[in-house]
Write an enzyme that holds these catalytic residues in place. Structure first.
Site, mmCIF file in Angstrom:
data_model
loop_
_atom_site.group_PDB
_atom_site.id
_atom_site.type_symbol
_atom_site.label_atom_id
_atom_site.label_comp_id
_atom_site.label_asym_id
_atom_site.label_seq_id
_atom_site.Cartn_x
_atom_site.Cartn_y
_atom_site.Cartn_z
ATOM 1 N N GLY A 40 -12.957 72.269 164.558
ATOM 2 C CA GLY A 40 -14.206 71.874 165.185
ATOM 3 C C GLY A 40 -14.539 72.753 166.370
ATOM 4 O O GLY A 40 -13.642 73.201 167.103
ATOM 5 N N ARG A 337 -26.896 50.186 174.974
ATOM 6 C CA ARG A 337 -27.526 50.435 173.681
ATOM 7 C C ARG A 337 -27.383 49.267 172.713
ATOM 8 O O ARG A 337 -28.311 48.936 171.980
ATOM 9 C CB ARG A 337 -26.918 51.696 173.058
ATOM 10 C CG ARG A 337 -27.288 52.940 173.830
ATOM 11 C CD ARG A 337 -26.562 54.162 173.336
ATOM 12 N NE ARG A 337 -27.041 55.350 174.051
ATOM 13 C CZ ARG A 337 -26.556 56.570 173.861
ATOM 14 N NH1 ARG A 337 -25.576 56.766 173.016
ATOM 15 N NH2 ARG A 337 -27.066 57.589 174.525
ATOM 16 N N LEU A 448 -20.760 63.370 175.865
ATOM 17 C CA LEU A 448 -20.542 64.747 176.320
ATOM 18 C C LEU A 448 -19.416 64.769 177.346
ATOM 19 O O LEU A 448 -18.585 65.687 177.364
ATOM 20 C CB LEU A 448 -21.830 65.311 176.914
ATOM 21 C CG LEU A 448 -23.071 65.275 176.014
ATOM 22 C CD1 LEU A 448 -24.260 65.953 176.702
ATOM 23 C CD2 LEU A 448 -22.797 65.964 174.683
#
Length: 645
Positions: A40, A337, A448
């Protein structure tokens, strides 16, 4: 299976320092003799590979993309959290830690989360040094904005392109090492299996996506940083190439898979608008800083809007229900959320939804434009507004956006200990691929932060502690029987797929799986539906392995073959998610069981029964996995019912 979290001794705030003070190191001369495989090139993978290369290790870095810069981290828009407290509004490392544990509905490991908050400030310093163009306020310091689940402004951003700018920084650091010869980059290459020798991860089997050829690669350690598994649902905000195959391969080789049912449904996505979509588009959570979410107060107005007889702008302020501000006055539009998504679903299910399908709510900037002016809003969100207008053909400066929840991020993942090592010695997992930091719900702008924390600041320490005992292990050639057998098994799987020659396309089966996942393992789950989902997924699996149609051959590029291989893993993932959701008889974070809710419709946890990470052990094909528990203990945070009112 033994689950040892390896949490260091000492007070919470000193655990990371204690770990670093006592860990084993590898001297520079020995680093040159040690190989690390990194799978990755997103924020976690690129930052880890760059760090290992800079430290002097020999690194092999693999990506399915044609360039590391095409990793899906580039799509992150809103920002990255850190506890710098530049706005002087009361933030601290402890508050970032507390907000993250609370936001995750008390299903994360305290020690890992505290370390994440501690290193968050180092990430910002490193990225500034790399030249990441964060927004700045009038005095020159970096600007911050607010995200859901916090009452402080701690989100650093670069317009609506934060992920892109951070990835460019990590990419530059990575390519510096490629040019220096410490990192070998393998593009358009997919990992199709891991190689285990004497119980330790010692390498991978790779498949070249252009030539179709297989190859064997040795590493003293392997780091998996391949993102999440949201595309199990077919329609998601993930890039179409994002897949969970590396994680499932690790699971099938002995790595425990933790909390697979914890999937995040993001509240601000452009609604589904047809049966032929293959991708959903996220509108950044940062828009909730200034945008207000509402639906019509009267059902007849909602019905008139759905019928095209009224427009949103025809409704006065008194005719609008700003339901998040009404239900959650303390946090308003910036609730986490999971809370915002469930509230949108509740309003739409009750008949107040808008759009042609009734599955949408408004995100309105009218008040913000009147208060701040259109130029300010354009400066903050201009590229996002442009993207919305290009997709929907509405001007969001004049008409409110329409949004609806969609699958976005997965908090579950491969189980790791404090060192980010899986239950397979020598196999590490970083970023979204692991389950480490977000519990049952991730706060906005923390993905992030975790990816870069793992790659820049955690793995460079912890992997040395493992490799220090491996300095006498010679490099393997790849001709050892374990490598040969793993390659043969991988080839046999691809040949089996090609030999089926059925009548169903890969996408048709993936869509069928996605609908089952959305209907039964989506925003609202119940026992009956989950049991039905497991049966339906088993039927899809049978249909896939007997009737899938893959044109072409295994030689050269064959996109259908790639997708089929990944769909086989998504089917395994879907089954695992349903089983985990069925086991967890409570509601927490992104996992909402209809049988377990408060009178007000909020998630109802059962801490006395489910305060643990559910870790699933693979038992073999067509055999039910076995669940193990890692009990979660909270020494600092007081566990309580989440309250954003």
């Amino acid at each position: 299976m033994k689950l040892d979290s390896k949490i260091p001794e000492g007070p919470l705030a000193q655990k990371w320092d204690n770990y670093k003070a006592g860990q084993k190191l590898v001297n520079p001369a020995n680093k040159r003799n040690l190989d690390i495989i990194v799978i990755g090139t997103g924020l976690a993978g690129a930052s880890a590979a760059a760090s290992f290369g800079e430290m002097g290790f020999k690194v092999k870095n693999f990506t399915i993309q044609d360039s590391p810069r095409r990793a899906h981290s580039i799509a992150a828009q809103g920002g990255i959290n850190a506890a710098k407290n530049y706005p002087n509004d009361g933030d601290s490392v402890h508050r970032l830690f507390y907000d993250t544990v609370k936001g995750g509905d008390y299903r994360a490991r305290e020690a890992n989360v505290y370390r994440l908050a501690q290193v968050s400030n180092d990430i910002i310093d490193q990225c500034v040094a790399q030249g990441v163009p964060f927004a700045r306020e009038y005095g020159g310091t970096l600007d911050n904005r607010s995200f859901g689940g916090a009452q402080v402004s701690r989100t650093f951003y670069a317009k609506g392109q934060t992920g892109q700018q951070l990835l460019i920084g990590a990419y530059q650091a990575l390519m510096r090492q490629v040019n220096a010869g410490t990192v070998d980059m393998y593009t358009r290459t997919e990992i199709v299996d891991y190689v285990i020798v004497d119980g330790k991860a010692r390498g991978v089997i790779a498949r070249d996506l252009v030539t179709g050829e297989f190859s064997r690669h040795f590493g003293h350690a392997v780091v998996m940083a391949t993102g999440g598994y949201g595309n199990t649902f077919f329609l998601s905000t993930n890039a179409m190439g994002s897949n969970g195959s590396a994680a499932i391969k690790a699971y099938q080789k002995g790595a425990a898979f933790a909390n697979p049912c914890f999937a995040q449904i993001h509240p601000t996505c452009i609604p589904v608008h047809g049966e032929f979509q293959s991708k959903l588009t996220l509108m950044s959570e940062s828009l909730r800083n200034d945008g207000r979410i509402w639906v019509p107060k009267k059902k007849e107005d909602a019905e008139a809007i759905r019928a095209g007889k009224k427009k949103a702008t025809d409704l006065s302020e008194e005719e609008r229900d700003y339901y998040l501000e009404r239900r959650y006055p303390a946090f308003g539009n910036l609730v986490p959320r999971d809370v915002a998504s469930r509230a949108a679903k509740e309003r739409c299910d009750a008949g107040f939804g808008v759009g042609t399908t009734g599955l949408a709510v408004y995100l309105d900037f009218k008040t913000a434009i009147e208060r701040l002016g259109e130029d300010t809003i354009r400066a903050r969100y201009g590229n996002l507004f442009q993207m919305y207008e290009k997709i929907v053909d509405d001007n969001p400066y004049k008409e409110p956006m329409m949004i609806y929840p969609a699958i976005h991020y997965t908090m579950g993942g491969i189980w790791v200990d404090y060192e980010l090592q899986t239950t397979v010695p020598g196999l590490f997992a970083a970023g979204e691929a692991n389950f480490s930091d977000h519990g049952a719900n991730r706060l906005g702008a923390s993905a992030l932060m975790q990816g870069l924390a793992d790659g820049y600041f955690v793995l460079p320490y912890t992997i040395q502690n493992y490799l220090a005992d491996d300095i006498r292990t010679p490099r393997m050639t790849g001709d050892e029987k374990e490598f040969v057998e793993a390659e043969a098994a991988a080839k046999a799987k691809f040949e089996k797929l090609l030999s089926i020659k059925g009548n169903r396309s890969v996408d048709s089966l993936h869509k069928e799986l996605g609908l089952v996942m959305w209907d039964f393992v989506g925003m609202a789950r119940n026992k009956k539906g989950l049991e039905e989902a497991i049966e339906k997924i088993a039927a899809i699996k049978k249909e896939f392995w007997t009737n899938v149609k893959i044109p072409g051959s295994g030689k050269g590029m064959n996109v259908e073959l790639e997708k089929a291989s990944r769909l086989a893993d998504f089917i395994t993932t879907g089954d695992l998610m349903a089983r985990d959701a069925l086991n967890r008889e409570e509601s927490c974070g992104g996992h909402f069981r209809e049988e377990f809710q408060t009178e007000e419709g909020e998630a109802l946890r059962q801490d006395d029964k489910f305060a643990y990470a559910a870790c699933w052990e693979y038992q073999g094909e067509d055999k039910a996995p076995v669940m193990h528990k890692e009990d979660l203990t909270f020494e600092v945070v007081k566990v309580a019912q989440r309250n954003y009112k």
